[in-house]
Design a protein around this motif. Structure first.
Motif, PDB file in Angstrom:
ATOM      1  N   TRP A 325      -0.247  33.566  36.332  1.00 49.06           N
ATOM      2  CA  TRP A 325      -0.674  34.795  37.004  1.00 49.06           C
ATOM      3  C   TRP A 325      -0.199  36.027  36.256  1.00 49.06           C
ATOM      4  O   TRP A 325      -0.917  37.020  36.136  1.00 49.06           O
ATOM      5  N   GLN A 326       1.011  35.952  35.695  1.00 50.92           N
ATOM      6  CA  GLN A 326       1.538  37.089  34.968  1.00 50.92           C
ATOM      7  C   GLN A 326       0.749  37.351  33.687  1.00 50.92           C
ATOM      8  O   GLN A 326       0.484  38.505  33.331  1.00 50.92           O
ATOM      9  N   ARG A 327       0.372  36.293  32.997  1.00 49.76           N
ATOM     10  CA  ARG A 327      -0.405  36.484  31.772  1.00 49.76           C
ATOM     11  C   ARG A 327      -1.761  37.112  32.076  1.00 49.76           C
ATOM     12  O   ARG A 327      -2.255  37.974  31.336  1.00 49.76           O
ATOM     13  N   LEU A 328      -2.366  36.670  33.177  1.00 51.29           N
ATOM     14  CA  LEU A 328      -3.653  37.258  33.553  1.00 51.29           C
ATOM     15  C   LEU A 328      -3.500  38.739  33.888  1.00 51.29           C
ATOM     16  O   LEU A 328      -4.325  39.580  33.494  1.00 51.29           O
ATOM     17  N   ARG A 329      -2.428  39.069  34.624  1.00 51.18           N
ATOM     18  CA  ARG A 329      -2.216  40.478  34.982  1.00 51.18           C
ATOM     19  C   ARG A 329      -1.887  41.327  33.761  1.00 51.18           C
ATOM     20  O   ARG A 329      -2.352  42.467  33.625  1.00 51.18           O
ATOM     21  N   LEU A 330      -1.114  40.749  32.850  1.00 49.56           N
ATOM     22  CA  LEU A 330      -0.757  41.502  31.651  1.00 49.56           C
ATOM     23  C   LEU A 330      -1.976  41.769  30.763  1.00 49.56           C
ATOM     24  O   LEU A 330      -2.050  42.824  30.118  1.00 49.56           O
ATOM     25  N   ARG A 331      -2.883  40.805  30.719  1.00 47.99           N
ATOM     26  CA  ARG A 331      -4.072  41.017  29.893  1.00 47.99           C
ATOM     27  C   ARG A 331      -4.882  42.203  30.405  1.00 47.99           C
ATOM     28  O   ARG A 331      -5.429  42.991  29.628  1.00 47.99           O
ATOM     29  N   ARG A 332      -4.961  42.322  31.738  1.00 54.52           N
ATOM     30  CA  ARG A 332      -5.718  43.454  32.295  1.00 54.52           C
ATOM     31  C   ARG A 332      -4.988  44.763  32.060  1.00 54.52           C
ATOM     32  O   ARG A 332      -5.610  45.799  31.808  1.00 54.52           O
ATOM     33  N   GLU A 333      -3.659  44.730  32.186  1.00 57.12           N
ATOM     34  CA  GLU A 333      -2.916  45.976  32.048  1.00 57.12           C
ATOM     35  C   GLU A 333      -2.729  46.396  30.600  1.00 57.12           C
ATOM     36  O   GLU A 333      -2.484  47.569  30.318  1.00 57.12           O
ATOM     37  N   ARG A 334      -2.814  45.417  29.660  1.00 54.52           N
ATOM     38  CA  ARG A 334      -2.563  45.755  28.264  1.00 54.52           C
ATOM     39  C   ARG A 334      -3.589  46.747  27.723  1.00 54.52           C
ATOM     40  O   ARG A 334      -3.247  47.680  26.980  1.00 54.52           O
ATOM     41  N   GLU A 335      -4.848  46.578  28.121  1.00 55.36           N
ATOM     42  CA  GLU A 335      -5.892  47.481  27.641  1.00 55.36           C
ATOM     43  C   GLU A 335      -5.675  48.889  28.165  1.00 55.36           C
ATOM     44  O   GLU A 335      -5.832  49.872  27.433  1.00 55.36           O
ATOM     45  N   GLN A 336      -5.303  48.981  29.455  1.00 52.79           N
ATOM     46  CA  GLN A 336      -5.050  50.303  30.017  1.00 52.79           C
ATOM     47  C   GLN A 336      -3.811  50.944  29.390  1.00 52.79           C
ATOM     48  O   GLN A 336      -3.775  52.143  29.131  1.00 52.79           O
ATOM     49  N   PHE A 337      -2.843  50.114  29.148  1.00 53.09           N
ATOM     50  CA  PHE A 337      -1.592  50.650  28.610  1.00 53.09           C
ATOM     51  C   PHE A 337      -1.746  51.132  27.166  1.00 53.09           C
ATOM     52  O   PHE A 337      -1.149  52.120  26.745  1.00 53.09           O
TER      53      PHE A 337
END
Length: 636
Positions: A325-337
């Motif tokens: 779940w963390q990897r999935l959330r990080l993938r979404r946030e990485r682009e925004q970040f």
């Protein structure tokens, strides 16, 4: 997903994850406990069955022996007229049978209960001459039937099992009463010795719940439950257990999961550390019941191990899910970040440059202040060192005030004697008795030498110490300190014990400062023993490898636990106001610390205070070549 919904999901997960962990660990632990308990019960049942069969076999194999011996012609012939025959042939016969059968004793009793012959005729506690009419095995056999009995021997005080058989002089008459009884005694120690090798505790109880046999000696001749006065009197009347107290064994039943199965514990003793699974098995042939106690520690260990394994597996599953779940959330946030980082990177770089310039200025200013503080601290340490040395010298001079009264007393006596000898010499010279006058003058010279020696002690004590450690003789330092206190020691009646090796013991220290510490410790000991009826001062030297332990021990009231932690603090004292500033022990501890040693305080095992100085050991001035006269002139 809206922010409030995400928050509720996270709260629900934080609640369900620990709950699931507890539930999984509890279920697995219960399953492991049941399986381990079942296996332990099966092992205990098998072991109990084998032990009971072994005990029955050990005792039953001797059942035939009394009847066999009762049919011997020598036995009947001797029983017919024991007064007119020598019993030794029969005694030896019984002894041979005893050795062959491996039993404890074999003996022959007449119809009145008196022992006529026995295999132990040669022992001080022989059965010959003893009357056993009160024993049930005699009463059964004299009634014409085989007898069995267990109990403590009246003579030997040994636990045994007895087999008896009637002896008829004429066995052709069916209604004739027996003329004697043949008895065989079997000891139970060999069976109990084999029990000690098993991984369990075995007990055998009789119908009165008395532990007659046990794998542990401390459980033998004890009652499973406390006996009432009537029960105790009834057992004493049978004399089965002689006058044993039959105290409770301390066994406490905590759970009864099934028939002949119990969970027990011990109220005291080495077995009180664990809980035990207790199983019992009746032995109807003897009227006994055998018990086995197996420790529940393996069950508890298996339960905890299974719970930990379940918790670990549960944690791995939860961790794997969380990582996904963390990897999935990080993938979404990485682009925004990444987009935000590009915009803020330029601003951060400019701000960093400004911060570096500002911090550089602050560091230069801080470095300048630190340099000034270091210089100020160096000057403060120099002043502190000078002040400490002055305090050490002042403390030594303060001790001189305590010694003044004793030394004044020592000087007054020779001064009075000098005056008397001088007046006598003048009178002898006036009478032209030069020989007598010379004798008086010689006495005056000797007294002045003694006064010079007393004053030298004050000069020695008041001088300042050196800067470089040298080889110092510990016995000589003790001798010097004792000379300073010789008047107080004599007036107070203090017994001084010297405990050190015959050879000289040297330490690496400063002579004057070590002498001051010993004088301070001995003075404190004398003050502590002021109200002691028989004061005793022990001075010991104990070399230990590369160190030497020097101890000053008194038999005064000692040091309370509340004062031990603060006794070396400056200005902390337990004396009455006006008796001291509380600097002596603080200065002494600092001196020993500067010399590379340790000063510790505690209470001696026999009472009183004990101060221990630990200093580096030194081979001596001859080995090191350190022979400065100012360091050794007082100990020559």
């Amino acid at each position: 997903m809206p922010m409030p919904s995400r928050r509720r999901v996270r709260q629900l997960l934080w609640l369900l994850v620990p709950l699931g962990l507890v539930l999984a660990m509890w279920q697995v632990a219960q399953l492991a406990r049941d399986q381990a308990l079942q296996g332990l019960r099966q092992d205990a049942e098998n072991e109990l069955r084998l032990s009971a069969a072994s005990l029955v076999g050990h005792l039953s194999r001797h059942d035939y022996l009394p009847a066999l011996l009762a049919s011997r012609e020598m036995v009947r012939r001797f029983l017919a007229s024991p007064e007119s025959q020598d019993p030794m042939p029969l005694n030896r016969l019984l002894d041979r049978f005893r050795a062959t059968a491996g039993v404890s004793d074999i003996y022959l009793i007449d119809r009145h209960g008196d022992t006529l012959a026995a295999s132990n005729w040669h022992r001080p506690d022989t059965f010959i001459g003893q009357n056993y009419a009160f024993r049930s095995y005699f009463q059964d056999a004299i009634a014409g039937r085989p007898g069995r009995f267990y109990g403590l021997g009246v003579q030997s005080r040994e636990r045994g099992y007895y087999f008896s058989a009637p002896v008829w002089l004429d066995d052709t008459e069916p209604d004739a009463s027996p003329d004697g009884v043949m008895v065989v005694k079997v000891l139970l120690d060999a069976v109990e010795a084999s029990w000690g090798e098993q991984d369990a505790e075995l007990l055998v109880t009789d119908k009165d719940d008395i532990i007659f046999m046990a794998s542990r000696p401390e459980l033998r001749m004890r009652a499973l439950q406390p006996l009432s006065d009537d029960e105790r009197e009834a057992l004493l009347d049978t004399r089965r257990y002689a006058d044993e107290p039959l105290a409770p064994a301390g066994i406490e039943i905590t759970e009864t999961p099934g028939e002949h199965s119990q969970r027990v514990g011990f109220q005291r003793g080495p077995l009180a550390e664990d809980d035990y699974l207790g199983l019992s098995r009746p032995m109807p042939a003897f009227g006994w019941e055998m018990h086995i106690l197996r420790s529940l520690a393996p069950v508890i260990q298996a339960q905890w191990l299974a719970a930990l394994l379940a918790g670990g597996l549960y944690g791995v599953v939860i961790l794997a899910g969380g990582i996904g779940w963390q990897r999935l959330r990080l993938r979404r946030e990485r682009e925004q970040f990444a987009e935000r980082e590009r915009r803020t990177l330029a601003r951060a770089r400019d701000e960093l440059e400004r911060n570096v310039q500002r911090r550089t200025r602050d560091l230069v200013e801080t470095n300048r202040r630190l340099s000034g503080e270091i210089e100020e601290r160096r000057r403060a340490e120099e002043r502190l060192r000078e002040t400490r040395d002055e305090l050490v010298q002042a403390a030594k001079l303060a001790v001189l005030g305590q010694l003044a009264a004793g030394i004044n007393h020592e000087l007054n006596q020779p001064l009075a004697a000098i005056r008397a000898y001088a007046e006598n010499a003048a009178e002898f010279l006036a009478r032209s008795r030069t020989a007598a006058a010379s004798g008086n003058l010689a006495q005056i010279i000797e007294l002045t030498d003694r006064m010079a020696e007393i004053s030298a002690q004050l000069r020695q004590f008041s001088r300042k110490s050196g800067d470089r450690p040298t080889s110092v003789s510990v016995p000589a330092c003790f001798d010097y300190a004792l000379r300073l206190f010789q008047t107080r020691l004599r007036d107070a009646g203090v017994t001084v014990e010297r405990v050190w090796p015959e050879e000289q013991t040297w330490v690496r220290a400063d002579l004057v400062r070590l002498e001051q510490v010993l004088v301070n410790l001995i003075g404190n000991a004398l003050q502590a023993m002021a109200q002691t009826a028989a004061p005793r001062l022990q001075l010991s030297i104990a070399p230990d490898g590369d160190e030497v332990r020097i101890r000053v021990i008194d038999n005064g009231p000692g040091i309370t636990e509340a004062h031990l932690g603060r006794i070396f603090e400056p200005f902390y004292t337990t004396k009455s106001p006006g008796s001291g500033l509380g600097l002596g022990l603080s200065i002494s501890a600092r001196i020993i610390d500067d010399l590379g040693g340790r000063l510790a305080a505690d209470n001696a095992p026999g009472g009183g205070a004990r101060f221990t100085i630990t200093l580096p050991r030194d081979p001596g001035p001859e080995a090191t070549g350190d022979t400065r006269p100012e360091e050794h002139d007082t100990h020559a």
